[in-house]
Write a protein that holds these residues in place. Sequence first.
Motif: not given
Length: 247
Positions: A1-7, A86-100
């Motif tokens: 399981m591979k997760t891509g961190i995006i944002g 890199h992005l195509r190869n992940v199974d899921a995406l974690a989208h980091v969103v700025r709230a600070f």
Amino acid sequence: MKTGIIGLPQVGKTSLFRILTKAHLSDQAYANPREAHIGVAKVPDDRLDRLAALYNPRKLTHASVEYVDVGAIGQEALKESAYIGHLRNVDALAHVVRAFEDPSIPHVGPVDPLRDIKNVDFDLMVSDLGQIEKRLERLEKDLKKMKTPELEKEFELLKKANAHLGTEKPLREMVMTPEDKKRLRGFMFLSEKPIFYVLNIGESTELGKELEEAVSKYKAARDFVICGRGECDVAGISDGGGGTVTK
Ligand SMILES: Nc1nc2c(ncn2[C@@H]2O[C@H](COP(=O)(O)OP(=O)(O)OP(=O)(O)O)[C@@H](O)[C@H]2O)c(=O)[nH]1
Ligand SMILES: [Mg+2]
């Protein structure tokens, strides 16, 4: 399981990556937003830990998740083949969103998590649309030369996906038969990947209150976790359940 961190740029992607994987990155790696980082995190499992305490095994293997910190997203980045690879190869995406809020860290316009979520979703869809259009052109030519049922099915399906994206909805929301899902698999479409949002609310002396506020404000926005600086004091909310899990 591979997760891509995006944002978007400077929202805390690499900070989150370091917390999750406990990776010791050099300052240089940390400073270079164009370089992808790959690391592995163990999935905490109380039951496994309790069993291990009882039986004291020689070897203990936790389930693990691989994280890829791909670097800041944007229309330009999405045109780079290394980035998109890199992005195509992940199974899921974690989208980091700025709230600070922090005036010393630049951000595009005022801090507005829901706007950022929408914009990044849109970028993913535009990337998929480009890929679909290219393939449709190719298919049209091929179909003129020779018609096969498989090519015709692919053509119809991609037309449908094209129209779906045209309504600004991601492919993960398109209703598909298992066969159609299989047909699309090879494309590794970005907006088809499961996604969850990581709200980076920053460090706070009133973490409890901030968490509560963020949860009530963004609950409608689908699945998300909330992350602070330094440690991942994470609240996991899924299926609108609203439960709080501290990892
Ligand atoms: N105040 C505050 N600053 C933060 C927080 N999280 C990250 N930062 C700061 O924001 C800057 C960017 O953090 P990074 O983790 O490098 O963000 P990034 O999304 O990886 O940035 P790029 O890769 O350049 O797009 C750094 O100076 C961090 O120290 C936070 O929760 N609060
Ligand atoms: Mg980074």
